[in-house]
Every structure is written in C-alpha cells, then in structure tokens.
Design a protein around this motif. Sequence first.
Motif, PDB file in Angstrom:
ATOM      1  N   ILE A  98      11.625   7.679  10.058  1.00 25.16           N
ATOM      2  CA  ILE A  98      11.468   8.742   9.261  1.00 25.16           C
ATOM      3  C   ILE A  98      11.110   8.200   7.887  1.00 25.16           C
ATOM      4  CG2 ILE A  98      13.252  10.061   7.901  1.00 25.16           C
ATOM      5  CD1 ILE A  98      15.211   9.645  10.290  1.00 25.16           C
ATOM      6  N   LEU A  99      11.126   6.799   7.526  1.00 26.62           N
ATOM      7  CA  LEU A  99      10.481   6.142   6.397  1.00 26.62           C
ATOM      8  C   LEU A  99       9.018   6.614   6.565  1.00 26.62           C
ATOM      9  CD1 LEU A  99      12.754   3.258   5.511  1.00 26.62           C
ATOM     10  CD2 LEU A  99      12.473   5.343   4.232  1.00 26.62           C
ATOM     11  N   LEU A 100       8.436   5.990   7.738  1.00 26.28           N
ATOM     12  CA  LEU A 100       6.976   6.271   8.065  1.00 26.28           C
ATOM     13  C   LEU A 100       6.639   7.710   8.039  1.00 26.28           C
ATOM     14  CD1 LEU A 100       4.389   4.810   8.906  1.00 26.28           C
ATOM     15  CD2 LEU A 100       5.227   5.360  11.387  1.00 26.28           C
ATOM     16  N   GLY A 101       7.468   8.690   8.328  1.00 22.93           N
ATOM     17  CA  GLY A 101       7.191  10.117   8.036  1.00 22.93           C
ATOM     18  C   GLY A 101       6.973  10.411   6.623  1.00 22.93           C
ATOM     19  N   ILE A 102       7.780   9.872   5.720  1.00 23.69           N
ATOM     20  CA  ILE A 102       7.791  10.074   4.295  1.00 23.69           C
ATOM     21  C   ILE A 102       6.508   9.472   3.881  1.00 23.69           C
ATOM     22  CG2 ILE A 102       8.837   9.884   2.068  1.00 23.69           C
ATOM     23  CD1 ILE A 102      11.355   9.874   3.600  1.00 23.69           C
ATOM     24  N   THR A 103       6.312   8.465   4.257  1.00 22.15           N
ATOM     25  CA  THR A 103       4.886   7.719   3.642  1.00 22.15           C
ATOM     26  C   THR A 103       3.629   8.387   4.101  1.00 22.15           C
ATOM     27  OG1 THR A 103       6.172   5.587   4.267  1.00 22.15           O
ATOM     28  CG2 THR A 103       3.928   5.474   4.021  1.00 22.15           C
ATOM     29  N   LEU A 104       3.779   8.995   5.225  1.00 18.49           N
ATOM     30  CA  LEU A 104       2.393   9.739   5.708  1.00 18.49           C
ATOM     31  C   LEU A 104       2.448  11.025   5.491  1.00 18.49           C
ATOM     32  CD1 LEU A 104       1.941   8.106   9.291  1.00 18.49           C
ATOM     33  CD2 LEU A 104       0.804   7.401   7.165  1.00 18.49           C
ATOM     34  N   GLY A 105       3.744  11.727   5.037  1.00 17.76           N
ATOM     35  CA  GLY A 105       3.720  13.093   4.675  1.00 17.76           C
ATOM     36  C   GLY A 105       3.772  14.042   5.765  1.00 17.76           C
ATOM     37  N   THR A 106       3.923  13.709   6.955  1.00 19.23           N
ATOM     38  CA  THR A 106       4.262  14.584   8.041  1.00 19.23           C
ATOM     39  C   THR A 106       5.539  14.516   8.533  1.00 19.23           C
ATOM     40  OG1 THR A 106       3.746  12.873   9.708  1.00 19.23           O
ATOM     41  CG2 THR A 106       1.874  13.844   9.012  1.00 19.23           C
ATOM     42  N   THR A 107       5.767  15.887   9.179  1.00 13.88           N
ATOM     43  CA  THR A 107       7.296  16.093   9.540  1.00 13.88           C
ATOM     44  C   THR A 107       7.330  15.782  11.321  1.00 13.88           C
ATOM     45  OG1 THR A 107       6.622  18.214  10.096  1.00 13.88           O
ATOM     46  CG2 THR A 107       7.571  17.824   7.792  1.00 13.88           C
ATOM     47  N   MET A 141       7.194   5.976  -8.324  1.00 17.02           N
ATOM     48  CA  MET A 141       8.637   5.552  -8.296  1.00 17.02           C
ATOM     49  C   MET A 141       8.977   5.771  -6.930  1.00 17.02           C
ATOM     50  SD  MET A 141      11.418   6.517 -10.777  1.00 17.02           S
ATOM     51  CE  MET A 141      11.853   8.145 -10.674  1.00 17.02           C
ATOM     52  N   ILE A 142       8.598   6.622  -6.054  1.00 16.91           N
ATOM     53  CA  ILE A 142       9.200   6.885  -4.631  1.00 16.91           C
ATOM     54  C   ILE A 142       8.499   5.831  -3.769  1.00 16.91           C
ATOM     55  CG2 ILE A 142       8.779   8.251  -2.760  1.00 16.91           C
ATOM     56  CD1 ILE A 142       9.376  10.823  -4.310  1.00 16.91           C
ATOM     57  N   ALA A 143       7.203   5.383  -4.163  1.00 12.46           N
ATOM     58  CA  ALA A 143       6.537   4.451  -3.520  1.00 12.46           C
ATOM     59  C   ALA A 143       7.248   3.145  -3.388  1.00 12.46           C
ATOM     60  CB  ALA A 143       5.036   4.237  -4.198  1.00 12.46           C
ATOM     61  N   TYR A 144       7.710   2.577  -4.760  1.00  9.97           N
ATOM     62  CA  TYR A 144       8.297   1.424  -4.751  1.00  9.97           C
ATOM     63  C   TYR A 144       9.582   1.382  -3.884  1.00  9.97           C
ATOM     64  CZ  TYR A 144       5.397   0.134  -8.600  1.00  9.97           C
ATOM     65  OH  TYR A 144       4.323  -0.248  -9.321  1.00  9.97           O
ATOM     66  N   ALA A 145      10.185   2.510  -4.023  1.00  8.89           N
ATOM     67  CA  ALA A 145      11.638   2.595  -3.301  1.00  8.89           C
ATOM     68  C   ALA A 145      11.277   2.604  -1.663  1.00  8.89           C
ATOM     69  CB  ALA A 145      12.391   3.903  -3.759  1.00  8.89           C
ATOM     70  N   LEU A 146      10.266   3.437  -1.320  1.00 12.13           N
ATOM     71  CA  LEU A 146       9.846   3.226   0.143  1.00 12.13           C
ATOM     72  C   LEU A 146       9.549   1.629   0.403  1.00 12.13           C
ATOM     73  CD1 LEU A 146       7.517   6.390   0.686  1.00 12.13           C
ATOM     74  CD2 LEU A 146       9.537   5.920   1.812  1.00 12.13           C
ATOM     75  N   THR A 147       8.839   1.132  -0.371  1.00  3.81           N
ATOM     76  CA  THR A 147       8.715  -0.396  -0.078  1.00  3.81           C
ATOM     77  C   THR A 147       9.747  -1.235   0.390  1.00  3.81           C
ATOM     78  OG1 THR A 147       6.646   0.102  -1.463  1.00  3.81           O
ATOM     79  CG2 THR A 147       7.206  -2.239  -0.621  1.00  3.81           C
ATOM     80  N   PHE A 148      10.654  -0.753  -0.691  1.00  4.56           N
ATOM     81  CA  PHE A 148      12.083  -1.593  -0.617  1.00  4.56           C
ATOM     82  C   PHE A 148      12.909  -1.160   0.772  1.00  4.56           C
ATOM     83  CE2 PHE A 148      16.569  -1.474  -1.453  1.00  4.56           C
ATOM     84  CZ  PHE A 148      16.774  -2.669  -1.811  1.00  4.56           C
ATOM     85  N   ALA A 149      13.025   0.096   0.968  1.00  2.00           N
ATOM     86  CA  ALA A 149      13.690   0.550   2.199  1.00  2.00           C
ATOM     87  C   ALA A 149      13.072   0.084   3.302  1.00  2.00           C
ATOM     88  CB  ALA A 149      13.614   2.193   2.076  1.00  2.00           C
ATOM     89  N   ILE A 150      11.760   0.236   3.538  1.00  2.00           N
ATOM     90  CA  ILE A 150      11.014  -0.262   4.774  1.00  2.00           C
ATOM     91  C   ILE A 150      11.407  -1.835   4.703  1.00  2.00           C
ATOM     92  CG2 ILE A 150       8.806  -0.684   5.746  1.00  2.00           C
ATOM     93  CD1 ILE A 150       7.889   2.000   4.624  1.00  2.00           C
ATOM     94  N   SER A 151      11.084  -2.457   3.687  1.00  2.00           N
ATOM     95  CA  SER A 151      11.316  -4.122   3.827  1.00  2.00           C
ATOM     96  C   SER A 151      12.831  -4.429   4.222  1.00  2.00           C
ATOM     97  CB  SER A 151      10.774  -4.838   2.671  1.00  2.00           C
ATOM     98  OG  SER A 151      11.457  -4.219   1.440  1.00  2.00           O
ATOM     99  N   ALA A 152      13.709  -3.780   3.763  1.00  2.00           N
ATOM    100  CA  ALA A 152      15.267  -3.771   3.938  1.00  2.00           C
ATOM    101  C   ALA A 152      15.528  -3.520   5.596  1.00  2.00           C
ATOM    102  CB  ALA A 152      16.037  -3.018   3.130  1.00  2.00           C
ATOM    103  N   PHE A 153      15.032  -2.410   5.858  1.00  2.00           N
ATOM    104  CA  PHE A 153      15.102  -2.036   7.441  1.00  2.00           C
ATOM    105  C   PHE A 153      14.471  -2.958   8.487  1.00  2.00           C
ATOM    106  CE2 PHE A 153      16.960   1.862   5.636  1.00  2.00           C
ATOM    107  CZ  PHE A 153      18.075   1.965   6.492  1.00  2.00           C
ATOM    108  N   GLY A 154      13.300  -3.435   7.908  1.00  2.00           N
ATOM    109  CA  GLY A 154      12.388  -4.460   8.912  1.00  2.00           C
ATOM    110  C   GLY A 154      12.976  -5.685   8.843  1.00  2.00           C
ATOM    111  N   LEU A 155      13.559  -6.091   7.792  1.00  2.00           N
ATOM    112  CA  LEU A 155      14.447  -7.470   7.835  1.00  2.00           C
ATOM    113  C   LEU A 155      15.647  -7.141   8.628  1.00  2.00           C
ATOM    114  CD1 LEU A 155      13.666 -10.034   6.270  1.00  2.00           C
ATOM    115  CD2 LEU A 155      15.245  -9.532   4.492  1.00  2.00           C
ATOM    116  N   GLY A 156      16.437  -6.072   8.635  1.00  2.00           N
ATOM    117  CA  GLY A 156      17.411  -5.891   9.381  1.00  2.00           C
ATOM    118  C   GLY A 156      16.952  -5.897  10.843  1.00  2.00           C
TER     119      GLY A 156
END
Lengths: 141, 89
Positions: B49-58, B1-16
């Motif tokens: 920050i979304l990339l950080g959540i995706t890769l799991g690093t802080t 579920m988090i993966a789909y939301a991450l994809t949505f958020a990354i595409s929204a900010f990239g389109l922005g």
Amino acid sequence: MPFWVELTVTVFLVIAGVFGFVGSYGLIKLPDPMSRLHAPTKATTLGVGGVLIASMVYFYATTGRISAHELMVTLFLLLTAPITALFIAKVHLHLRKTPKDLPSAGEGSGWASYTAAGPARGVRDFPRQPEEPAPAPATPR
Amino acid sequence: MIAYALTFAISAFGLGLLLNLWRVISGPDHSDRILALDTMVINAIALLILLGITLGTTIFFEVSMLFALVGFVSTVSYCRFLLRGDIIE
C-alpha cells in the motif's frame, strides 16, 4: 494539496511505521512463544490500519473519491488476525505443552482445548491423558 | 512532508520484514515460524500500500487484498496440518 491533508497523512504514516516496527521487534525480543504471539497480532495490525487510513485520506485528496478497497482490507485483517492467533496458540499448546504445564482453568472440566475429543490424529509429542474408565456395570444379584 | 513520512514508514516496515526473516530462520519451534510468516504477510501488505501511495496508483489495493486472502488461508492450513495431520477432512 491542502496542508491538513499533508499533516494527516504524515501523522498516520509515522504512527503506522512505529507500530509496525514495534510489532516486528517484539517478535524478536520477547522470551517465550505465548508472549511472542502477543506482539505482531496486535501491533502490526494497528500499523497496517494506520497505513490504510493514510492511503484513504491521500487518495481522497488526490482523486476526490472515497475508495472502499482500504476498508475491505482493514476489515479482512481485523477479522482474520484473532483467528490466526488462536490457531497458532492451539498449535503451541497441543505440540509443546501438556495439561500439567498450564495453570488451572478454575473450572471443573479443565482447558477446553484439551477436553475436546478432537485433535488426536496429528503430530503430538506427548501421550494423551487416559480416559476415565467406564464404571463397572452393577452386578445383578 | 509526505515524502519523508513515506521514506520513514517504508524503512520501518522493511526493517520489520528483516526481523521477521530472522525469526523464521532461527525460530525454535513450528508456532514461531508460522507466526513470523504471518507477520511477514502483514508487513508485505503494508509495503504494497505504501508503494501504491508512492507511485500514485490504486491498482495495489487489489493486490494487497489478494495477498491478505492468500496469507490467511496459508496460515490456517499450515496450523491445521500440524494439528490434525490433514487440511480438509
């Protein structure tokens, strides 16, 4: 990972994506510069705030520690967004508007951005308002 | 579920980011270009920050903090240069 963490992170990520996209779309959509200023400085800051809350919850669930970095980034963005908005509005007002274009400020002294004695040295497209002539000294009789 | 939301958020900010780039290119005035660049910085922070959540690093939090600092300073110095013809007087 427990279900409530997944649900919270997902909800905050979706809200943040919607807000960020709406802010960037308003930058394209709105007609004139002063209303374009309104969209990104509010909506995109809210979007980044949502991403940071989601990140806090996610890393609290995975590592078990609350990290203060996200709070610092959020605080910094919330502090600096009004300052940049004020500066961009001042650039627009002083480069492209004259005091005659603007509505009345309702006070005696007019808009404060123009009445300050300061920004006369930069790039200006219009002449400054002439100063009030000094009152003539009383002639001694 | 988090993966789909991450994809949505990354595409929204990239389109922005793409929309901001359009405003940077076609912006009719200086203030529009400065505003679009400032919004690009904010969108890039969100993407980091979304990339950080995706890769799991802080490690990306420091990067985004530095990015926010540099973006704020550059926006204010650009506006000050246009207003006063000088940055540090």
